[in-house]
Design an enzyme around this catalytic site. Structure first.
Site, PDB file in Angstrom:
ATOM      1  N   GLY A 113      -1.544   9.326  -5.269  1.00  0.00           N
ATOM      2  CA  GLY A 113      -1.462   8.267  -6.263  1.00  0.00           C
ATOM      3  C   GLY A 113      -2.850   7.905  -6.757  1.00  0.00           C
ATOM      4  O   GLY A 113      -3.856   8.191  -6.101  1.00  0.00           O
ATOM      5  N   CYS A 114      -2.917   7.272  -7.919  1.00  0.00           N
ATOM      6  CA  CYS A 114      -4.219   6.972  -8.519  1.00  0.00           C
ATOM      7  C   CYS A 114      -5.035   6.000  -7.673  1.00  0.00           C
ATOM      8  O   CYS A 114      -6.221   6.229  -7.403  1.00  0.00           O
ATOM      9  CB  CYS A 114      -4.047   6.457  -9.941  1.00  0.00           C
ATOM     10  SG  CYS A 114      -2.917   5.052 -10.104  1.00  0.00           S
ATOM     11  N   HIS A 115      -4.408   4.881  -7.227  1.00  0.00           N
ATOM     12  CA  HIS A 115      -5.119   3.928  -6.378  1.00  0.00           C
ATOM     13  C   HIS A 115      -5.550   4.596  -5.074  1.00  0.00           C
ATOM     14  O   HIS A 115      -6.676   4.387  -4.598  1.00  0.00           O
ATOM     15  CB  HIS A 115      -4.223   2.731  -6.043  1.00  0.00           C
ATOM     16  CG  HIS A 115      -3.734   1.964  -7.226  1.00  0.00           C
ATOM     17  ND1 HIS A 115      -4.553   1.133  -7.963  1.00  0.00           N
ATOM     18  CD2 HIS A 115      -2.513   1.896  -7.794  1.00  0.00           C
ATOM     19  CE1 HIS A 115      -3.841   0.576  -8.932  1.00  0.00           C
ATOM     20  NE2 HIS A 115      -2.617   1.027  -8.853  1.00  0.00           N
ATOM     21  N   ALA A 116      -4.657   5.391  -4.513  1.00  0.00           N
ATOM     22  CA  ALA A 116      -4.952   6.052  -3.243  1.00  0.00           C
ATOM     23  C   ALA A 116      -6.101   7.037  -3.387  1.00  0.00           C
ATOM     24  O   ALA A 116      -6.950   7.147  -2.497  1.00  0.00           O
ATOM     25  CB  ALA A 116      -3.705   6.758  -2.721  1.00  0.00           C
TER      26      ALA A 116
END
Length: 317
Positions: A113-116
């Site tokens: 994921g982008c945040h991850a």
């Protein structure tokens, strides 16, 4: 090599199509919009492909996987469904020296994921180098563009009446207020932290781009490192990476508000890491394009590795 995007009309799928249609080294299979609900045609195309990209919601991705019966068809998934599944390879090549080899030989790759992605890039090396204790009470904050919310949120921002909402769309809006964001399991697993971070994201009034920030109190870290020690560890960890750049400490010291603009990596597959603050309190910040390194760019990067191609093919502008 033949590739097929299942979910080609979603935000990530469209970006992948945009990148791949410029290339002549892969054959991009597709289903016309008028036939996109034809189940037999979908199954046929999926099993004809060398690589299938799943750009679908979690449950739909799980269901789509059952339709792939060709043992030679490899899968890259962009959903949350398989990211912490040990049968899948995590699609972050910069995670460790061996991660590229695992991706290259994998039949199933789950893109982060982008945040991850931003969080793991910022924190994982500090855990690996023994600077950040695994039981450290990590907090994390993210500012991100509204495209990360998919079609519904994009429509809300681009067609909603700001006046009717009393400026609610023009101001940053925190979400996942129950501290249960779907990226948390992978954020914990791939940093090897003992506990999930306290993570509070905020969606902002710009289309794409993001900055993830992690504050650290150095007296609680192992050996009480200073600003330079943390910067040196990150710089050394990513010294051979094409898409991850640790901003020089001299440049970070003179940073202004505009220099940490979340949109300055947009249109690229780059991730930029900043080490800010002082010897007592440090902020590690990672900026990337949530539609680039945070999704479609990462998908293409993994595909290139899996096909034995130049990793930056179609990604370096």
């Amino acid at each position: 090599m033949k590739v097929f995007v299942d979910g080609q009309y979603g935000t990530t799928g469209l970006k992948i199509h945009e990148r791949l249609k410029q290339r002549n080294d892969v054959e991009l299979l597709s289903i016309s919009e008028e036939h996109k609900k034809d189940p037999e045609l979908r199954i046929q195309v999926m099993n004809e492909a060398d690589i299938v990209f799943l750009c679908l919601p979690d449950q739909a991705a799980r269901e789509a996987l059952t339709l792939i019966t060709n043992p030679d068809t490899r899968v890259i998934d962009s959903s949350t469904a398989f990211r912490t599944d040990d049968a899948w390879t995590y699609g972050l090549p910069e995670l460790s020296p061996l991660q590229r080899e695992e991706i290259a030989g994998a039949a199933r790759v789950s893109v982060p994921g982008c945040h991850a992605t931003a969080f793991v890039l910022a924190i994982h090396p500090l855990v690996q180098r023994g600077i950040l204790p695994q039981d450290y009470p990590v907090c994390c904050h993210s500012l991100t563009g509204y495209s990360g919310g998919g079609k519904a949120l994009i429509e809300q921002y681009e067609t909603g009446s700001v006046s009717d909402k009393k400026d609610s769309l023009t101001s940053p809006r925190h979400y996942s207020l129950n501290l249960d964001h779907k990226h948390l399991p992978e954020m914990k697993k791939f940093t090897e932290l003992e506990f999930q971070p306290v993570f509070l994201p905020a969606v902002c009034h710009f289309y794409n781009g993001m900055v993830v920030t992690v504050p650290l109190v150095t007296r609680l870290l192992n050996q009480q490192p200073g600003l330079q020690d943390i910067h040196a560890a990150l710089t050394d960890y990513y010294k051979n990476e094409a898409f991850v750049r640790v901003i020089p400490l001299d440049a970070s010291k003179g940073i202004s508000q505009s220099d940490l603009d979340p949109t300055l990596c947009n249109g690229t597959n780059d991730a930029e890491i900043f080490v800010l603050g002082n010897d007592d309190q440090v902020i590690v910040a990672c900026r990337l394009d949530n539609l680039g390194k945070g999704s479609s760019g990462a998908v293409i990067q993994c595909m290139n590795i899996m096909l034995g191609l130049d990793e930056g093919l179609g990604l370096i502008l």
